[in-house]
Design a protein around this motif. Structure first.
Motif, PDB file in Angstrom:
ATOM      1  N   PHE A   1       0.835  -1.203   0.000  1.00  0.00           N
ATOM      2  CA  PHE A   1       0.000   0.000   0.000  1.00  0.00           C
ATOM      3  C   PHE A   1       0.872   1.257   0.000  1.00  0.00           C
ATOM      4  O   PHE A   1       0.627   2.201  -0.759  1.00  0.00           O
ATOM      5  CB  PHE A   1      -0.916  -0.006   1.219  1.00  0.00           C
ATOM      6  N   ASP A   2       1.897   1.268   0.858  1.00  0.00           N
ATOM      7  CA  ASP A   2       2.797   2.419   0.936  1.00  0.00           C
ATOM      8  C   ASP A   2       3.542   2.653  -0.373  1.00  0.00           C
ATOM      9  O   ASP A   2       3.906   3.791  -0.697  1.00  0.00           O
ATOM     10  CB  ASP A   2       3.806   2.231   2.070  1.00  0.00           C
ATOM     11  N   LYS A   3       3.758   1.561  -1.128  1.00  0.00           N
ATOM     12  CA  LYS A   3       4.435   1.663  -2.427  1.00  0.00           C
ATOM     13  C   LYS A   3       3.442   1.920  -3.564  1.00  0.00           C
ATOM     14  O   LYS A   3       3.809   1.884  -4.734  1.00  0.00           O
ATOM     15  CB  LYS A   3       5.229   0.387  -2.703  1.00  0.00           C
ATOM     16  N   ARG A   4       2.175   2.158  -3.213  1.00  0.00           N
ATOM     17  CA  ARG A   4       1.103   2.479  -4.168  1.00  0.00           C
ATOM     18  C   ARG A   4       0.739   1.290  -5.073  1.00  0.00           C
ATOM     19  O   ARG A   4       0.196   1.480  -6.154  1.00  0.00           O
ATOM     20  CB  ARG A   4       1.458   3.722  -4.993  1.00  0.00           C
TER      21      ARG A   4
ATOM     22  N   ALA B   1      -1.843  -4.939  -2.700  1.00  0.00           N
ATOM     23  CA  ALA B   1      -2.202  -4.807  -1.289  1.00  0.00           C
ATOM     24  C   ALA B   1      -3.608  -5.327  -1.033  1.00  0.00           C
ATOM     25  O   ALA B   1      -3.856  -6.061  -0.066  1.00  0.00           O
ATOM     26  CB  ALA B   1      -2.095  -3.339  -0.857  1.00  0.00           C
ATOM     27  N   GLU B   2      -4.531  -4.965  -1.913  1.00  0.00           N
ATOM     28  CA  GLU B   2      -5.912  -5.422  -1.735  1.00  0.00           C
ATOM     29  C   GLU B   2      -5.995  -6.944  -1.774  1.00  0.00           C
ATOM     30  O   GLU B   2      -6.735  -7.560  -0.990  1.00  0.00           O
ATOM     31  CB  GLU B   2      -6.807  -4.818  -2.819  1.00  0.00           C
ATOM     32  N   GLY B   3      -5.236  -7.567  -2.670  1.00  0.00           N
ATOM     33  CA  GLY B   3      -5.241  -9.018  -2.751  1.00  0.00           C
ATOM     34  C   GLY B   3      -4.767  -9.662  -1.460  1.00  0.00           C
ATOM     35  O   GLY B   3      -5.344 -10.657  -1.000  1.00  0.00           O
ATOM     36  N   LEU B   4      -3.726  -9.090  -0.862  1.00  0.00           N
ATOM     37  CA  LEU B   4      -3.217  -9.637   0.400  1.00  0.00           C
ATOM     38  C   LEU B   4      -4.205  -9.424   1.535  1.00  0.00           C
ATOM     39  O   LEU B   4      -4.436 -10.319   2.356  1.00  0.00           O
ATOM     40  CB  LEU B   4      -1.872  -9.006   0.741  1.00  0.00           C
ATOM     41  N   PHE B   5      -4.801  -8.229   1.592  1.00  0.00           N
ATOM     42  CA  PHE B   5      -5.788  -7.973   2.649  1.00  0.00           C
ATOM     43  C   PHE B   5      -6.962  -8.954   2.549  1.00  0.00           C
ATOM     44  O   PHE B   5      -7.433  -9.483   3.553  1.00  0.00           O
ATOM     45  CB  PHE B   5      -6.309  -6.538   2.561  1.00  0.00           C
TER      46      PHE B   5
ATOM     47  N   ALA C   1     -10.671  -1.380   2.152  1.00  0.00           N
ATOM     48  CA  ALA C   1     -11.371  -0.116   1.910  1.00  0.00           C
ATOM     49  C   ALA C   1     -10.385   0.984   1.513  1.00  0.00           C
ATOM     50  O   ALA C   1     -10.655   1.774   0.601  1.00  0.00           O
ATOM     51  CB  ALA C   1     -12.144   0.302   3.163  1.00  0.00           C
ATOM     52  N   ALA C   2      -9.236   1.012   2.182  1.00  0.00           N
ATOM     53  CA  ALA C   2      -8.225   2.027   1.865  1.00  0.00           C
ATOM     54  C   ALA C   2      -7.703   1.849   0.438  1.00  0.00           C
ATOM     55  O   ALA C   2      -7.492   2.828  -0.287  1.00  0.00           O
ATOM     56  CB  ALA C   2      -7.081   1.951   2.867  1.00  0.00           C
ATOM     57  N   CYS C   3      -7.500   0.610   0.036  1.00  0.00           N
ATOM     58  CA  CYS C   3      -7.040   0.331  -1.336  1.00  0.00           C
ATOM     59  C   CYS C   3      -8.098   0.749  -2.359  1.00  0.00           C
ATOM     60  O   CYS C   3      -7.777   1.365  -3.388  1.00  0.00           O
ATOM     61  CB  CYS C   3      -6.727  -1.149  -1.500  1.00  0.00           C
TER      62      CYS C   3
END
Length: 250
Positions: free
Chosen positions: A20-23, A28-32, A50-52
């Motif tokens: 997420f920090d690396k945009r 990131a969404e897949g991991l979450f 939600a953040a993604c």
């Protein structure tokens, strides 16, 4: 869950936030979403998704996740804050204001909440209330250049060019390389009829980014060719995001 399973979940969440920090919002969404949705990790995984989705401008789905989180914990200000950003992205400014005011009620005087509230009022062309919110940011942190830029923009759009010039100069004292502040200063100087001074600012801008005005021209041409215009949303606190958030073309 076993100790090993808890450890694996923690590692997945850590990896997700790093992406997420690396945009890398898709990654990131897949991991979450792969984190087992139970126990103490459920809310963090759902919030991460939600953040993604917010950053991918998939606002409706992000709002669904945030509403689920609010059912679990209606007193967590960050859920209201994030949902407000989604509403802002949808240009639903009334709901965005409601959520930001609720977040302030829960969290107290936080700079980021007043800053985003100011940005929402600015987007909805309520320049007086925008200025009040940016002033509140400045009360909390007098050296915050973003708040000074926001206050300058509120004055600029309210046709108070002398005030805008004063505020943008204060912003540039704290961050002389702020592109959004330099662009705003040049725009204000043009409005004030100070062409020679505006040209000096343009030279500074071109020295930092030789292609910036070409990029703006290409962007404007693309808008003319397309019926669809994607409105920028205010995301979380990099200068690139601030430039997106405050478009000088009203």
């Amino acid at each position: 869950m076993t100790k090993t399973a808890n450890t694996d979940t923690s590692k997945l969440l850590e990896q997700a936030w790093k992406k997420f920090d690396k945009r890398d919002f898709d990654g990131a969404e897949g991991l979450f979403s792969s984190v087992e949705e139970e126990g103490s990790s459920q809310t963090e995984a759902l919030y991460g998704q939600a953040a993604c989705l917010l950053r991918k401008k998939e606002y409706a789905q992000a709002i669904e996740h945030l509403e689920s989180l609010l059912e679990l914990d209606p007193n967590d200000f960050k859920y209201y804050h994030t949902r407000a950003l989604c509403y802002g992205g949808e240009e639903n400014y009334e709901e965005a204001v409601n959520d930001l005011e609720k977040a302030i009620e829960l969290a107290g005087d936080r700079h980021d909440l007043y800053y985003d509230l100011g940005g929402t009022f600015l987007a909805s062309k309520d320049y007086k209330r925008a200025a009040q919110c940016f002033e509140k940011c400045i009360d909390i942190d007098n050296k915050c250049f973003e708040a000074w830029v926001g206050k300058a923009m509120a004055a600029y759009f309210n046709k108070e060019q002398k005030a805008a010039f004063e505020f943008v100069n204060i912003a540039l004292k704290f961050n002389p390389k702020s592109m959004i502040a330099l662009l705003l200063k040049a725009e204000v100087l043009i409005e004030m009829g100070k062409k020679a001074e505006a040209e000096k600012e343009v030279k500074k801008i071109r020295a930092m980014d030789a292609d910036i005005f070409k990029q703006e021209t290409h962007s404007a041409d693309a808008e003319l060719e397309s019926d669809d215009y994607d409105v920028d949303e205010d995301a979380n606190r990099t200068e690139d995001d601030e430039i997106e958030e405050f478009d000088l073309d009203d």
